[in-house]
Design a protein around this motif. Structure first.
Motif, PDB file in Angstrom:
ATOM      1  N   THR A   1      39.131 -32.388  26.162  1.00  0.00           N
ATOM      2  CA  THR A   1      37.737 -31.955  26.050  1.00  0.00           C
ATOM      3  C   THR A   1      37.167 -32.265  24.671  1.00  0.00           C
ATOM      4  OG1 THR A   1      38.244 -30.189  27.616  1.00  0.00           O
ATOM      5  CG2 THR A   1      36.184 -30.005  26.421  1.00  0.00           C
ATOM      6  N   ALA A   2      37.962 -32.042  23.640  1.00  0.00           N
ATOM      7  CA  ALA A   2      37.514 -32.353  22.278  1.00  0.00           C
ATOM      8  C   ALA A   2      37.306 -33.854  22.114  1.00  0.00           C
ATOM      9  CB  ALA A   2      38.521 -31.836  21.260  1.00  0.00           C
ATOM     10  N   GLU A   3      38.193 -34.663  22.707  1.00  0.00           N
ATOM     11  CA  GLU A   3      38.036 -36.119  22.630  1.00  0.00           C
ATOM     12  C   GLU A   3      36.741 -36.562  23.306  1.00  0.00           C
ATOM     13  OE1 GLU A   3      40.367 -40.255  23.754  1.00  0.00           O
ATOM     14  OE2 GLU A   3      41.334 -38.336  24.186  1.00  0.00           O
ATOM     15  N   ASN A   4      36.445 -36.002  24.466  1.00  0.00           N
ATOM     16  CA  ASN A   4      35.192 -36.345  25.150  1.00  0.00           C
ATOM     17  C   ASN A   4      33.977 -35.927  24.327  1.00  0.00           C
ATOM     18  OD1 ASN A   4      36.365 -37.567  27.365  1.00  0.00           O
ATOM     19  ND2 ASN A   4      36.511 -35.650  28.501  1.00  0.00           N
ATOM     20  N   TYR A   5      34.059 -34.771  23.698  1.00  0.00           N
ATOM     21  CA  TYR A   5      32.954 -34.309  22.862  1.00  0.00           C
ATOM     22  C   TYR A   5      32.689 -35.275  21.707  1.00  0.00           C
ATOM     23  CZ  TYR A   5      30.255 -31.454  19.656  1.00  0.00           C
ATOM     24  OH  TYR A   5      29.279 -31.013  18.800  1.00  0.00           O
ATOM     25  N   ILE A   6      33.745 -35.708  21.035  1.00  0.00           N
ATOM     26  CA  ILE A   6      33.607 -36.641  19.909  1.00  0.00           C
ATOM     27  C   ILE A   6      33.127 -38.003  20.412  1.00  0.00           C
ATOM     28  CG2 ILE A   6      34.895 -37.926  18.134  1.00  0.00           C
ATOM     29  CD1 ILE A   6      34.725 -35.130  17.237  1.00  0.00           C
ATOM     30  N   ALA A   7      33.666 -38.465  21.525  1.00  0.00           N
ATOM     31  CA  ALA A   7      33.351 -39.807  22.037  1.00  0.00           C
ATOM     32  C   ALA A   7      31.874 -39.975  22.386  1.00  0.00           C
ATOM     33  CB  ALA A   7      34.209 -40.115  23.255  1.00  0.00           C
ATOM     34  N   TYR A   8      31.235 -38.904  22.805  1.00  0.00           N
ATOM     35  CA  TYR A   8      29.846 -39.009  23.246  1.00  0.00           C
ATOM     36  C   TYR A   8      28.835 -38.457  22.255  1.00  0.00           C
ATOM     37  CZ  TYR A   8      31.951 -40.508  27.550  1.00  0.00           C
ATOM     38  OH  TYR A   8      32.684 -41.210  28.477  1.00  0.00           O
TER      39      TYR A   8
ATOM     40  N   PRO B   1      28.622 -31.212  10.307  1.00  0.00           N
ATOM     41  CA  PRO B   1      28.268 -30.482  11.529  1.00  0.00           C
ATOM     42  C   PRO B   1      29.192 -30.792  12.712  1.00  0.00           C
ATOM     43  CG  PRO B   1      26.507 -32.011  10.912  1.00  0.00           C
ATOM     44  CD  PRO B   1      27.531 -32.059   9.838  1.00  0.00           C
ATOM     45  N   ILE B   2      29.730 -32.004  12.779  1.00  0.00           N
ATOM     46  CA  ILE B   2      30.674 -32.339  13.847  1.00  0.00           C
ATOM     47  C   ILE B   2      31.932 -31.501  13.706  1.00  0.00           C
ATOM     48  CG2 ILE B   2      32.169 -34.149  14.764  1.00  0.00           C
ATOM     49  CD1 ILE B   2      29.949 -36.167  14.035  1.00  0.00           C
ATOM     50  N   ILE B   3      32.480 -31.453  12.506  1.00  0.00           N
ATOM     51  CA  ILE B   3      33.699 -30.691  12.257  1.00  0.00           C
ATOM     52  C   ILE B   3      33.465 -29.201  12.524  1.00  0.00           C
ATOM     53  CG2 ILE B   3      35.242 -29.928  10.392  1.00  0.00           C
ATOM     54  CD1 ILE B   3      35.120 -32.846   9.350  1.00  0.00           C
TER      55      ILE B   3
ATOM     56  N   ARG C   1      35.351 -27.063  15.544  1.00  0.00           N
ATOM     57  CA  ARG C   1      36.121 -25.866  15.183  1.00  0.00           C
ATOM     58  C   ARG C   1      35.629 -24.656  15.976  1.00  0.00           C
ATOM     59  NH1 ARG C   1      35.625 -25.990   9.741  1.00  0.00           N
ATOM     60  NH2 ARG C   1      37.543 -27.180   9.586  1.00  0.00           N
ATOM     61  N   LYS C   2      34.315 -24.495  16.054  1.00  0.00           N
ATOM     62  CA  LYS C   2      33.726 -23.343  16.734  1.00  0.00           C
ATOM     63  C   LYS C   2      33.898 -23.427  18.252  1.00  0.00           C
ATOM     64  CE  LYS C   2      29.229 -21.172  17.436  1.00  0.00           C
ATOM     65  NZ  LYS C   2      27.809 -21.325  17.186  1.00  0.00           N
ATOM     66  N   ARG C   3      33.616 -24.581  18.814  1.00  0.00           N
ATOM     67  CA  ARG C   3      33.613 -24.751  20.263  1.00  0.00           C
ATOM     68  C   ARG C   3      35.011 -24.700  20.876  1.00  0.00           C
ATOM     69  NH1 ARG C   3      29.996 -29.022  23.500  1.00  0.00           N
ATOM     70  NH2 ARG C   3      28.494 -27.951  22.216  1.00  0.00           N
ATOM     71  N   PHE C   4      36.004 -25.286  20.195  1.00  0.00           N
ATOM     72  CA  PHE C   4      37.335 -25.430  20.780  1.00  0.00           C
ATOM     73  C   PHE C   4      38.395 -24.549  20.127  1.00  0.00           C
ATOM     74  CE2 PHE C   4      35.096 -29.504  21.352  1.00  0.00           C
ATOM     75  CZ  PHE C   4      34.988 -29.473  22.730  1.00  0.00           C
ATOM     76  N   ASP C   5      38.046 -23.802  19.087  1.00  0.00           N
ATOM     77  CA  ASP C   5      38.968 -22.913  18.386  1.00  0.00           C
ATOM     78  C   ASP C   5      40.243 -23.649  17.972  1.00  0.00           C
ATOM     79  OD1 ASP C   5      39.776 -20.549  17.228  1.00  0.00           O
ATOM     80  OD2 ASP C   5      40.700 -19.797  19.061  1.00  0.00           O
ATOM     81  N   VAL C   6      40.057 -24.751  17.225  1.00  0.00           N
ATOM     82  CA  VAL C   6      41.150 -25.600  16.761  1.00  0.00           C
ATOM     83  C   VAL C   6      41.031 -25.791  15.255  1.00  0.00           C
ATOM     84  CG1 VAL C   6      41.390 -26.855  18.934  1.00  0.00           C
ATOM     85  CG2 VAL C   6      39.807 -27.714  17.207  1.00  0.00           C
ATOM     86  N   SER C   7      42.094 -26.315  14.658  1.00  0.00           N
ATOM     87  CA  SER C   7      42.024 -26.752  13.269  1.00  0.00           C
ATOM     88  C   SER C   7      41.509 -28.179  13.268  1.00  0.00           C
ATOM     89  CB  SER C   7      43.408 -26.711  12.624  1.00  0.00           C
ATOM     90  OG  SER C   7      43.881 -25.400  12.578  1.00  0.00           O
ATOM     91  N   VAL C   8      40.567 -28.475  12.404  1.00  0.00           N
ATOM     92  CA  VAL C   8      39.978 -29.815  12.357  1.00  0.00           C
ATOM     93  C   VAL C   8      39.603 -30.148  10.920  1.00  0.00           C
ATOM     94  CG1 VAL C   8      37.694 -28.910  12.957  1.00  0.00           C
ATOM     95  CG2 VAL C   8      38.187 -31.321  13.339  1.00  0.00           C
ATOM     96  N   ALA C   9      39.814 -31.416  10.552  1.00  0.00           N
ATOM     97  CA  ALA C   9      39.489 -31.848   9.191  1.00  0.00           C
ATOM     98  C   ALA C   9      39.351 -33.363   9.152  1.00  0.00           C
ATOM     99  CB  ALA C   9      40.575 -31.412   8.229  1.00  0.00           C
ATOM    100  N   GLU C  10      38.639 -33.839   8.137  1.00  0.00           N
ATOM    101  CA  GLU C  10      38.646 -35.268   7.838  1.00  0.00           C
ATOM    102  C   GLU C  10      39.990 -35.558   7.173  1.00  0.00           C
ATOM    103  OE1 GLU C  10      36.120 -38.697   5.466  1.00  0.00           O
ATOM    104  OE2 GLU C  10      35.564 -36.600   5.193  1.00  0.00           O
TER     105      GLU C  10
END
Length: 97
Positions: A72-79, A27-29, A33-42
């Motif tokens: 913004t993505a870093e802050n989202y993950i950090a919290y 759900p984090i990934i 992806r949805k919120r920031f329109d980026v490529s993201v993966a483990e």
């Protein structure tokens, strides 16, 4: 053209198996992806159930936009509850580099 990426080293909270790890990361990934329109993966630590490396990448025409999205993505993950951000690695390149 600007290319930016960031890698997160994460410590997951109350996780006792790889199956639980996936149920926390999925759900984090998806949300990143949805919120920031980026490529993201483990991108690493797949065999450890309490550790994860997640990578985000994006391409943009404006350096300021790339930096803002990564911040913004870093802050989202950090919290995020249940996830401790241990470290980050970031790189931003111009197509002229």
């Amino acid at each position: 053209m600007w290319i930016g990426w960031i890698e997160f080293d994460l410590l997951l909270g109350d996780v006792h198996s790889l199956k639980e790890k996936r149920s926390v990361l999925r759900p984090i990934i998806a949300e990143v992806r949805k919120r920031f329109d980026v490529s993201v993966a483990e991108v690493g630590q797949q065999n450890l159930y309490r550790r994860a490396e997640v990578g985000i990448g994006l391409v943009g025409a404006d350096r300021a936009h790339v930096v803002q999205v990564l911040d913004t993505a870093e802050n989202y993950i950090a919290y995020r509850p249940g996830v401790d951000l241990l470290s980050t690695r970031r790189k931003i390149l111009s197509s002229e580099d």
